[in-house]
Design a protein around this motif. Structure first.
Motif: not given
Length: 258
Positions: A96-97, A164, A199, A201-202
């Motif tokens: 997780v970020s 992170y 992805t 996330m990005t």
């Protein structure tokens, strides 16, 4: 390349999305039986749909597991052993970020809860997965452990927050400890450190953050989850048996260590 995967069992934390899911698909193509888990029910449901054919064939399972709960991790590994047998490959991909409206937290003001949560999932969760996988690997005198690190853990983080970056950098230390303590049992431990990968996330490639990242990357583009998964599967292969304690950067040239 001969992966030696036929009949082997791979477990992937964070295997329900992005790099983890791409890795699961690649392992399945190579003949592995695969167990993946993720944190959210939605991601597990989506992964189940993506891996449906393999699940129906009895070669894959997708489950919901909270890495902050050791008993949940242990239950998952027990289930995998009962279904498939002992895992010989462990890929720790979960991470997780967190970021706020103004970007990542600053070291001087990061809430203790955020710090603890990120390290609990990204680092302690990986260590716990190792604890539940190592006894079988040691008994079988074969094991492959691959940690998915990050460019943020290799050089100055430009996008990620401090928790992170610290958690991903620390995976290299965990890898080295495994090499020292378990290398004689035929177990390898390595890190794949992706750069900016396209992805969920990005976010979209067209975002301001990603356009700026592309300007920094000599390859002139973002990476793909499949490119990272190829590196992971190589490190899990028989041919990688003498690769131990390495960090494999997959970043398009953004970071080039000496």
């Amino acid at each position: 390349m001969s992966t030696g995967g036929t009949g082997r069992v791979a477990v992937i934390s964070g295997g329900t999305t992005g790099i983890g899911l791409a890795t699961a698909r690649r392992f399945l193509r190579d003949g592995y039986r695969v167990g993946v888990f993720g944190h959210s029910a939605e991601s597990v449901e989506q992964a189940g749909a993506s891996l449906a054919a393999s699940i129906e064939a009895g070669r894959a399972v997708a489950s919901q597991v909270d890495l902050r709960k050791p008993e949940a991790i242990q239950s998952f590994f027990n289930d995998i052993r009962a279904r498939f047998g002992a895992p010989s490959v462990l890929v720790c991909c979960a991470g997780v970020s967190p970021k706020g409206n103004n970007g990542p937290s600053l070291v001087g003001t990061i809430p203790r809860g955020e710090w603890d949560d990120v390290l609990s999932i990204n680092l302690t969760g990986a260590m716990l997965c190792c604890q539940y996988a190592l006894p079988d690997m040691q008994n079988n005198r074969f094991g492959r452990i691959i940690f998915v690190g990050s460019l943020a853990g290799r050089t100055r983080p430009l996008i990620a927050g401090p928790a992170y970056a610290v958690s991903k950098a620390a995976l290299a230390g965990l890898s080295r400890s495994l090499v020292t303590q378990y290398g004689r049992f035929g177990i390898t431990a390595n890190v794949v450190a992706p750069g900016r990968i396209l992805t969920g996330m990005t976010g979209p490639a067209s975002s301001d953050v990603n356009r700026e990242a592309i300007r920094r990357i000599p390859a002139g583009r973002l990476g793909t989850a499949d490119e990272v998964s190829a590196a992971i599967v190589f490190l899990a292969s028989d041919e990688a048996g003498f690769v131990n304690g390495a960090i494999l950067d997959v970043n398009g040239g953004e970071f080039t260590p000496s």
